[in-house]
Design a protein around this motif. Structure first.
Motif, PDB file in Angstrom:
ATOM      1  N   GLN A   1       0.846  -1.200   0.000  1.00 13.13           N
ATOM      2  CA  GLN A   1       0.000   0.000   0.000  1.00 13.13           C
ATOM      3  C   GLN A   1       0.884   1.254   0.000  1.00 13.13           C
ATOM      4  OE1 GLN A   1      -3.467   0.537   0.348  1.00 13.13           O
ATOM      5  NE2 GLN A   1      -4.281  -1.495   0.794  1.00 13.13           N
ATOM      6  N   LEU A   2       1.954   1.216   0.778  1.00 13.23           N
ATOM      7  CA  LEU A   2       2.863   2.363   0.839  1.00 13.23           C
ATOM      8  C   LEU A   2       3.560   2.595  -0.498  1.00 13.23           C
ATOM      9  CD1 LEU A   2       4.485   1.830   4.368  1.00 13.23           C
ATOM     10  CD2 LEU A   2       2.911   3.659   3.703  1.00 13.23           C
ATOM     11  N   VAL A   3       3.947   1.512  -1.185  1.00  9.32           N
ATOM     12  CA  VAL A   3       4.567   1.678  -2.504  1.00  9.32           C
ATOM     13  C   VAL A   3       3.653   2.479  -3.415  1.00  9.32           C
ATOM     14  CG1 VAL A   3       5.254   0.459  -4.605  1.00  9.32           C
ATOM     15  CG2 VAL A   3       6.022  -0.392  -2.392  1.00  9.32           C
TER      16      VAL A   3
ATOM     17  N   GLY B   1      -8.497  -3.654   4.177  1.00  6.69           N
ATOM     18  CA  GLY B   1      -8.993  -2.481   4.889  1.00  6.69           C
ATOM     19  C   GLY B   1      -8.067  -2.059   6.011  1.00  6.69           C
ATOM     20  N   LEU B   2      -7.603  -3.032   6.803  1.00  2.00           N
ATOM     21  CA  LEU B   2      -6.660  -2.724   7.880  1.00  2.00           C
ATOM     22  C   LEU B   2      -5.350  -2.192   7.307  1.00  2.00           C
ATOM     23  CD1 LEU B   2      -7.121  -5.759  10.303  1.00  2.00           C
ATOM     24  CD2 LEU B   2      -7.922  -3.416  10.643  1.00  2.00           C
ATOM     25  N   ALA B   3      -4.880  -2.810   6.210  1.00  2.00           N
ATOM     26  CA  ALA B   3      -3.622  -2.368   5.608  1.00  2.00           C
ATOM     27  C   ALA B   3      -3.727  -0.925   5.115  1.00  2.00           C
ATOM     28  CB  ALA B   3      -3.234  -3.298   4.459  1.00  2.00           C
ATOM     29  N   ALA B   4      -4.849  -0.568   4.509  1.00  2.00           N
ATOM     30  CA  ALA B   4      -5.034   0.805   4.036  1.00  2.00           C
ATOM     31  C   ALA B   4      -5.046   1.775   5.204  1.00  2.00           C
ATOM     32  CB  ALA B   4      -6.337   0.911   3.241  1.00  2.00           C
ATOM     33  N   GLN B   5      -5.696   1.376   6.286  1.00  6.89           N
ATOM     34  CA  GLN B   5      -5.748   2.208   7.492  1.00  6.89           C
ATOM     35  C   GLN B   5      -4.351   2.416   8.074  1.00  6.89           C
ATOM     36  OE1 GLN B   5      -8.739   0.823  10.390  1.00  6.89           O
ATOM     37  NE2 GLN B   5      -7.134   0.909  11.956  1.00  6.89           N
TER      38      GLN B   5
ATOM     39  N   ARG C   1      -1.473   7.510  16.012  1.00  8.91           N
ATOM     40  CA  ARG C   1      -2.088   7.399  14.679  1.00  8.91           C
ATOM     41  C   ARG C   1      -2.460   5.949  14.359  1.00  8.91           C
ATOM     42  NH1 ARG C   1      -1.455  12.226  11.853  1.00  8.91           N
ATOM     43  NH2 ARG C   1       0.162  13.588  12.722  1.00  8.91           N
ATOM     44  N   LEU C   2      -1.625   5.002  14.770  1.00  7.67           N
ATOM     45  CA  LEU C   2      -1.892   3.593  14.500  1.00  7.67           C
ATOM     46  C   LEU C   2      -2.938   2.998  15.434  1.00  7.67           C
ATOM     47  CD1 LEU C   2       1.746   2.291  13.908  1.00  7.67           C
ATOM     48  CD2 LEU C   2      -0.086   2.293  12.209  1.00  7.67           C
ATOM     49  N   GLY C   3      -3.205   3.671  16.555  1.00  8.66           N
ATOM     50  CA  GLY C   3      -4.128   3.120  17.538  1.00  8.66           C
ATOM     51  C   GLY C   3      -3.497   2.056  18.400  1.00  8.66           C
TER      52      GLY C   3
ATOM     53  N   ILE D   1       1.782   7.232   6.545  1.00 13.33           N
ATOM     54  CA  ILE D   1       1.927   8.412   5.682  1.00 13.33           C
ATOM     55  C   ILE D   1       1.751   9.678   6.512  1.00 13.33           C
ATOM     56  CG2 ILE D   1       0.845   9.721   3.804  1.00 13.33           C
ATOM     57  CD1 ILE D   1       2.494   7.427   2.752  1.00 13.33           C
ATOM     58  N   GLY D   2       0.767   9.682   7.412  1.00 15.48           N
ATOM     59  CA  GLY D   2       0.577  10.834   8.289  1.00 15.48           C
ATOM     60  C   GLY D   2       1.790  11.093   9.159  1.00 15.48           C
ATOM     61  N   HIS D   3       2.409  10.035   9.655  1.00 17.06           N
ATOM     62  CA  HIS D   3       3.604  10.197  10.491  1.00 17.06           C
ATOM     63  C   HIS D   3       4.782  10.715   9.670  1.00 17.06           C
ATOM     64  CE1 HIS D   3       6.170   9.616  13.946  1.00 17.06           C
ATOM     65  NE2 HIS D   3       7.013   8.896  13.216  1.00 17.06           N
ATOM     66  N   LEU D   4       4.939  10.218   8.445  1.00 17.26           N
ATOM     67  CA  LEU D   4       6.015  10.716   7.579  1.00 17.26           C
ATOM     68  C   LEU D   4       5.825  12.200   7.283  1.00 17.26           C
ATOM     69  CD1 LEU D   4       6.357   7.757   5.035  1.00 17.26           C
ATOM     70  CD2 LEU D   4       7.885   8.295   6.941  1.00 17.26           C
TER      71      LEU D   4
END
Length: 380
Positions: free
Chosen positions: A54-56, A259-263, A200-202, A269-272
């Motif tokens: 997903q990150l790629v 769904g979990l992977a996208a979350q 962010r990750l919970g 991405i928010g942390h970066l």
């Protein structure tokens, strides 16, 4: 657009075989901050590899839009050796079958050659600029990793991963547990800045230790800085936390879900963005510093005998010391043995396999009171 892909063949493989590692690079080489992210070092832990893909996709789009202001190195599948290990239909990706060593242990501790290079001036002089000292030490760490001489394919893999990560400002190693809530491991020095990622990750907990034992990958990247600060940090030669490194445990082995992977990818991405690696507005959050707890305070509830494990608490449940949390039943006699919590805190992991041997860990509780004062803090 700067997205580049390197495919590296590992040396020291057996005759007639070869394995490769695929490395994605985003942003301009040498740009700062540098972030390194990898998944699948324990090759049987699939959630991280799904998140990495997903990150790629996200990073390729951001890179094409010119939004990668730092440098990002991403290894979506970091262990082709472990990914290839099948025995009687079962995938065994945690240990190197050739040597019996955990793939996330025995990474080189590079602080001593760097300390020597600083003492004899080979690395260059430290000065009053903390950021310049950071860059000098990062280069010295990269030089020390380059000088390693692996003799096996697994050691060549360890060297390759260190070469790409040890000079990073930020390192995320994506893993998962057997059955688990989201949590992460890091050092006390790195923790305050990882409260953002944990929130962010919970995460249910952030487990802190200066040294957990066994030389795992995250500590190979972060703890040299602690030791070098102890030797060389002065008002005239300040040394910062040069590499913020963490092992992120993306729940459990069965939590392989788009769904979990996208979350999770969105949280990373928010942390970066929050770190300044991406030119994006980071969503504002209120970080939870109370997630931090000593790794030495974790209660590992073990089986008194072998048998069938029956759990009486779920992941995330708050338990109290002395509470009956599991039962082990002898399948031959029906005899039942009770297992009790040794501390107060949330249950953050459980053993997925419901058959356990004597002394096996059934579940783990994130306590606040230190329980372990010597030895390794990580499981095998």
């Amino acid at each position: 657009m700067t997205h580049a892909i390197d495919t590296i063949t590992l040396p020291h493989g057996r005759p007639g075989t070869s394995r490769t590692v695929r490395i994605h690079r985003f942003g301009q080489p040498g740009a700062r901050p540098k972030a390194y992210i990898q998944a699948g070092l324990h090759a049987g832990e699939l959630p991280g590899m799904l998140v990495a893909q997903q990150l790629v996709r996200h990073l390729a789009a951001l890179d094409a839009a010119g939004a990668v202001t730092g440098e990002i190195v991403l290894v979506p599948m970091a262990n082709p050796i472990g990914l290839d290990q099948m025995l009687l239909g079962t995938h065994l990706g945690r240990f190197d079958l050739a040597a019996g060593v955990n793939f996330n242990r025995s990474f080189a501790d590079l602080w001593e050659p760097v300390a020597q290079a600083l003492r004899n001036g080979r690395a260059g002089p430290l000065g009053p600029d903390a950021d310049a000292n950071r860059r000098l030490i990062q280069q010295a760490l990269a030089d020390a990793a380059l000088a390693l001489t692996p003799r096996t394919e697994a050691d060549a893999l360890r060297r390759l991963l260190l070469l790409n990560a040890v000079d990073a400002d930020l390192m995320l190693d994506l893993h998962c547990d057997s059955e688990a809530a989201m949590h992460l491991y890091t050092t006390p020095a790195c923790w305050p800045d990882f409260a953002d990622l944990a929130t962010r990750l919970g995460c249910l907990a952030a487990l802190l230790a200066e040294s957990s034992g066994g030389e795992p990958f995250d500590e190979a990247c972060s703890t040299p800085w602690d030791r070098l600060r102890a030797l060389f940090d002065t008002p005239e030669t300040p040394i910062p936390v040069g590499c913020h490194a963490t092992t992120v445990e993306l729940r459990g082995e069965s939590d392989v879900d788009e769904g979990l992977a996208a979350q999770d990818a969105a949280a990373i991405i928010g942390h970066l963005a929050w770190r300044g690696v991406l030119a994006l507005p980071a969503p504002t959050i209120e970080v939870d510093l109370t997630l931090a707890t000593p790794l030495a305070a974790v209660d590992r509830v073990r089986t008194p005998v072998g048998g069938v494990a029956l759990y009486h608490v779920a992941l995330g449940d708050q338990v109290t010391a002395g509470q009956h949390v599991a039962t082990v039943m002898d399948p031959a006699t029906g005899e039942r043995h009770l297992c009790h919590a040794g501390t107060d805190g949330p249950v953050w992991s459980r053993r997925q396999c419901r058959y356990a041997g004597p002394g096996d860990i059934l579940l783990s509780i994130a306590g606040r009171k230190v329980l372990v004062t010597s030895g390794n803090l990580l499981t095998a």
